[in-house]
Enzyme design. Structure first.
Site, PDB file in Angstrom:
ATOM      1  CD  GLU A 155      -3.120  -1.865   2.383  1.00  0.00           C
ATOM      2  OE1 GLU A 155      -3.089  -0.118   3.095  1.00  0.00           O
ATOM      3  OE2 GLU A 155      -3.575  -2.735   2.103  1.00  0.00           O
ATOM      4  CD  GLU A 172      -8.923   1.427   1.635  1.00  0.00           C
ATOM      5  OE1 GLU A 172      -9.502   1.463   1.165  1.00  0.00           O
ATOM      6  OE2 GLU A 172      -7.915   0.735   2.009  1.00  0.00           O
TER       7      GLU A 172
END
Lengths: 685, 685
Positions: free
Chosen positions: A173, A480
């Site tokens: 990520e 998110e």
């Protein structure tokens, strides 16, 4: 023509082998060629395209523990074969996939004792190549530890590389960065390159099933070397013969879009192993999820607990009303209270919180024609998860739950393992220990007719071909980050890079579709860094067989018109084409619905506005279509005016030209459906 | 919609003017906007696209001789108007051209005495903008000298620029270089930019008729400033009111192909001034020319003299046999003996060499339905040429010669002028003195129904719209560099840059079509740096209304099959589209014949081979076409195997997909013609 090519290749091969211990193989169209040779016994390969070297001589081989390296060989046999078949995906970006390659198989044996054997297999496709090592069963090589894989990718050009770091705590990520290849350190795959000459390459691997993940380390200049993610004890791979490694892959295209439409990774995976796939169904879902990211609900128990029976039933009503197949519920089971990221051993996968009546909820869902999507956050405590796995999946199966979203949140290396001495060790998400785990979960899920959506996953290497219940996964920064990233979320170019990097590996559960872009009431310092139209375009641009409508139901109810696109857009496609492609700047993808004649277009840009011209040559000839266009308003701008959207209909044909006007940080989504007589009447006025 | 836009623009304009002495104008589609303002009296402009600044505030104004600078003003009036018309080209890349812009006209007056007046006019198109200065007739500004034009182009991004140097001895004949804008020195226009964000810009000028050529000088960072080419006495422009400057132009597109299809330069020129254009005919020609470059014949008299009656008659026979309209003959007139580059005053434009019977030749040509193409090399001795101009053109007109190729060979600054004191001065090819000369020749030619093909020209700024007898010109490194350039000729990427730079200005007489690529007998150390197929593709890629088949007749007779493409390809087009565009790497252009239903495709690559995918959406629906394909052979390579070519026919439709396989240094040419029933029978087998 094809036959002739093969013969000439064979002739070349024998001619070469005879004189200089060298083998060659060409791609079916002759564009790409690979040369294998032994350099004083050390195997190496080299790749040329249109007679120009694109991969300089690059080493092959292994360093083993407690044994000499596998690096000095003679060729005992070699074979050149051709393969051409078209197979059908259970679901995907494209229904029919042609698997067409020429294969060179080189059998090697060590020159000196213990004379171990190794085979290297090269497959040359028109859109790239794959190669792997095979270690056959043999007296002098049974159980062994691989300490290093010597595979190199010695790139001829100092290309621009799009990459994320390999050993970060945050798994996969990270924001992609673009630097010169010569400036790389150690990176994850897929890593994608654009050479100064306009050639596009992406290095990755296929069929990673019981091996360490391959990262790439710069070893000087533009040479990259396989850097296998180690176990905590330093061993890279614990193996026994017979074994095959994953395929090392290089996708190659003359335009960036060609990387997206390449099926090379899937072609290098084993065919579908599941006899019955009738229960595997791509779908869209909603769920109790975004609230928690906005801090307006909690995963854990308490007054703000999100996963209550009552709230879930409201989501089921919403899903049923609008035709969503599934409702994801996160935070439904015991284990979320306390620091679950550190202490995931508390998770119980068959024990709901008291305020979540799972029997009632699943019964209600079934009545409404909706399914609950199970959620298994493990907190990266995989031993705890594996202990419960079979029970959990049995439990869900009994309840009619056919999709489970798993999660492995934890700062790498954070996977607890108990070693031979009974001591705790900490493993990486992408080491062999976890590769095995992820694979075990897929197989167990298949046994219970459960589809998987894996978050904090091992990277995708095409296993969905073999286990088509492995639907989608995360493995990149998703939506998110916009909710809570202290550094401001994903910048507007993020989604213009993903299709050329992360998505080359396979589908991604990005969770698009946030309509309340600024959510000022919830988190005033964060926002979604796109326009509204771009959120719609992401459903086409970022492929996932399970796509979430990620926002809260009330935000969809309040914006019924743009919501229609989310309701219409399919998740399973007949075909995919790329109309515009410039990595990090913009991308336009069109896809044909697998179950109707509709086509869908998604186009997204970075922080710069664009006017992109396109023809509609993908449509069927001689038909009028209604283009249902969802585009940025004339004054739209991701920063200043993200909500501005124009939704219009117009009649178009295959011969129409469209200008896709994309606002800064914007996008455009279009549904093309065949026009009825009434449509023609109405829209011709 | 259009009306609404204009109104809102007007409102914005008045709102702004009121408060801050600032005016704004938008392009018709609203994408592009320009702000004019006075910065403490000094005029400046700024350009934004999609609300993002692409040209930072940039100065406007002049420095005059014997008077204050024109730099401190107040706005006396301003007006915003809109214009939209479609006009028809006499000939060109595209028949119908839409001229659609919003115009802002700002009238200025000096704050202080002598209160001179100046107007700045901005025209905003969807594909770029133009602006010019107008100096009306006024008491305090009659005759004046411009010592400097202050116009700046302060680029917001440090883009990659493709450029040639401005003040080189070799005029416009340089290889294009690609560097950062911040690394530029002083460059010619068009100069073309690709920003890191993927925006393409090209700065040039339109309607350069009585002014100095504008070059661009880097004045720090990414700011460029107009650097007008001076007279020998240092004055940049000798002017009198009323006057208008040329338009300063910035073409802007989201892809490089959009620069090629932009008609902005033509739209900023005055409409056609010629009442009768029936005698103006785009055509293909052959000629006595390549022999001299190969050193197998001479321009001057002697045993190897090229331009003999007999040889010309053979060329006429060849032209008649294959349907070429014209035969160019160079070296036909007295003046070539001796050092004509230094002493061009010896050229006589109505006096043939004794072995060239021009009466006989033109009579023979007329009988055969062919025309002689006159040739006027001046050796840059323009005073000598101007003295004879009227006589010369009368002479040609009488002989039925309707095309004249002019030449101005000479090392810059090499144009002799006699100044007011009777002294010799040396001028640049691209100073005002020569701009006037080139224009004078066009006007004189028009009076004698003569079309012009100008070599060593002033750069093209779209005058062909006003004088459509101004057909084509050189102004870049053409094919002849392959014959004798000691540095090896044009590298393979040259023709992949020209369409995005030189050709944005207008047509070029590149003289493609060399089939004897290696010409070992003639000049063993030189060669053409392309494949054979690429030579064919250049007829489509590089537009010229007069295209030469530049090789010797015997080389065409010996290669009848590829020669057919040269015979077929038109020089006047209904429409032009760009299918692939990457500056310096490759380009694919398709054009529709203006006088038939045929389409033609040309695709060229640099030293790298490519597989370029394309649809054929430009073809008419529901029809079968025969694609006559001239492509690089599977083993073609500009260095190793340049002659390898495959010529095949296949049936295609609008829905066909083609892969254009381009060899290293190669290309592909395709004619698409409607299939007859017999074609379908034959090719369906």
């Amino acid at each position: 023509m094809k036959r002739l090519l093969l013969i000439s290749t064979l002739l070349l091969f024998f001619a070469c082998q005879k004189s200089v211990n060298m083998q060659q193989v060409e791609s079916p169209d002759g564009t790409l060629s690979l040369t294998f040779r032994l350099n004083e016994g050390a195997p190496e390969y080299e790749v040329a395209r249109f007679n120009r070297t694109i991969i300089n001589p690059s080493k092959l081989g292994f360093v083993l523990k407690e044994a000499d390296s596998l690096t000095s060989f003679r060729v005992t046999n070699s074979a050149l074969t051709s393969f051409d078949e078209t197979w059908t995906q259970v679901w995907g970006e494209k229904k029919e996939i042609r698997n067409h390659y020429n294969e060179l198989r080189v059998q090697l044996q060590e020159i000196n004792r213990p004379r171990r054997k190794m085979t290297v297999v090269f497959r040359l496709f028109d859109d790239g190549l794959g190669f792997r090592y095979e270690l056959p069963e043999q007296p002098n090589l049974a159980t062994f530890d691989i300490m290093d894989e010597l595979t190199e990718f010695n790139l001829a050009d100092d290309a621009t590389a799009w990459w994320i770091p390999a050993y970060g705590w945050n798994r996969y990520e990270y924001l992609y960065q673009a630097t010169k290849t010569s400036e790389l350190d150690t990176v994850h795959t897929p890593v994608t390159f654009e050479t100064p000459n306009g050639l596009f390459l992406s290095i990755h691997e296929a069929a990673l099933t019981d091996y360490a993940s391959m990262t790439l380390r710069n070893i000087g200049g533009t040479a990259l070397k396989a850097d296998l993610v180690p176990w905590s004890d330093g061993v890279r791979v614990k193996a026994q013969t017979p074994m095959v490694t994953p395929w090392r892959t290089i996708q190659i295209a003359d335009d960036a879009g060609g990387l997206i439409t390449s099926c090379l990774i899937l072609n290098l995976n084993e065919p579908n192993k599941l006899e019955d796939t009738s229960w595997i169904k791509p779908a869209k879902y909603v769920g109790i999820w975004w609230d928690m990211h906005l801090n307006t609900a909690t995963w854990g128990s308490g007054p703000m607990h999100g996963a209550t029976t009552e709230r879930t039933m409201r989501y089921i009503d919403f899903a049923a009303k609008y035709g969503f197949a599934g409702v994801l519920v996160e935070g439904w089971n015991i284990g979320w209270d306390g620091d679950w990221v550190k202490y995931g051993d508390g998770f119980q996968f068959t024990a709901p919180y008291p305020d979540f009546d799972i029997e009632k909820v699943t019964r209600y869902a079934a009545e409404k024609g909706v399914q609950l999507i199970g959620h298994n956050e493990t907190g990266a405590a995989v031993l705890n998860y594996e202990k419960q796995l079979q029970d959990a999946f049995q439990f869900y199966e009994k309840l009619g739950v056919h999709v489970v979203k798993t999660g492995y949140v934890g700062n790498d290396p954070s996977i607890k393992r108990i070693d031979e001495k009974g001591e705790e060790q900490w493993e990486w998400h992408h080491g062999q220990f976890m590769v095995r785990h992820y694979r075990k979960v897929i197989e167990e899920a298949a046994r219970h007719n459960i589809m998987l959506d894996v978050h904090e996953p091992i990277k995708d290497t095409g296993i969905r071909r073999t286990y088509p219940n492995m639907m989608t996964r995360e493995g990149a920064r998703g939506q998110e980050y916009h909710a809570w990233d202290p550094d401001g979320g994903n910048p507007p170019d993020h989604e213009t890079i993903l299709p050329f990097t992360r998505l080359l590996a396979g589908p991604m559960d990005f969770t698009p579709g946030i309509f309340d872009l600024l959510f000022d009431r919830a988190r005033p310092n964060n926002r979604v860094n796109t326009t509204l139209a771009k959120q719609l375009a992401l459903y086409v641009v970022l492929y996932s067989p399970l796509h979430m409508a990620a926002d809260l139901p009330e935000n969809y109810e309040a914006n019924r018109k743009p919501f229609q696109f989310i309701l219409d857009v399919p998740t399973d496609w007949q075909d995919t084409r790329v109309l515009h492609a410039r990595i990090g700047d913009y991308v336009t993808i069109v896809r044909q619905d697998r179950h109707s004649d509709d086509w869908y277009l998604g186009s997204v840009t970075d922080e710069n506005g664009r006017n992109l011209q396109t023809t509609l040559s993908f449509l069927e000839p001689n038909l009028r279509y209604v283009a249902e266009i969802y585009r940025d308003g004339a004054d739209a701008d991701w920063q200043a005016n993200p909500y501005s959207i124009e939704i219009i209909e117009m009649l178009v044909t295959q011969n129409s030209n469209l200008t896709l006007r994309l606002a800064p940080g914007g996008g455009q989504a279009i549904r093309f459906r065949k026009a009825s007589e009434a449509d023609v009447q109405r829209l011709s006025r």
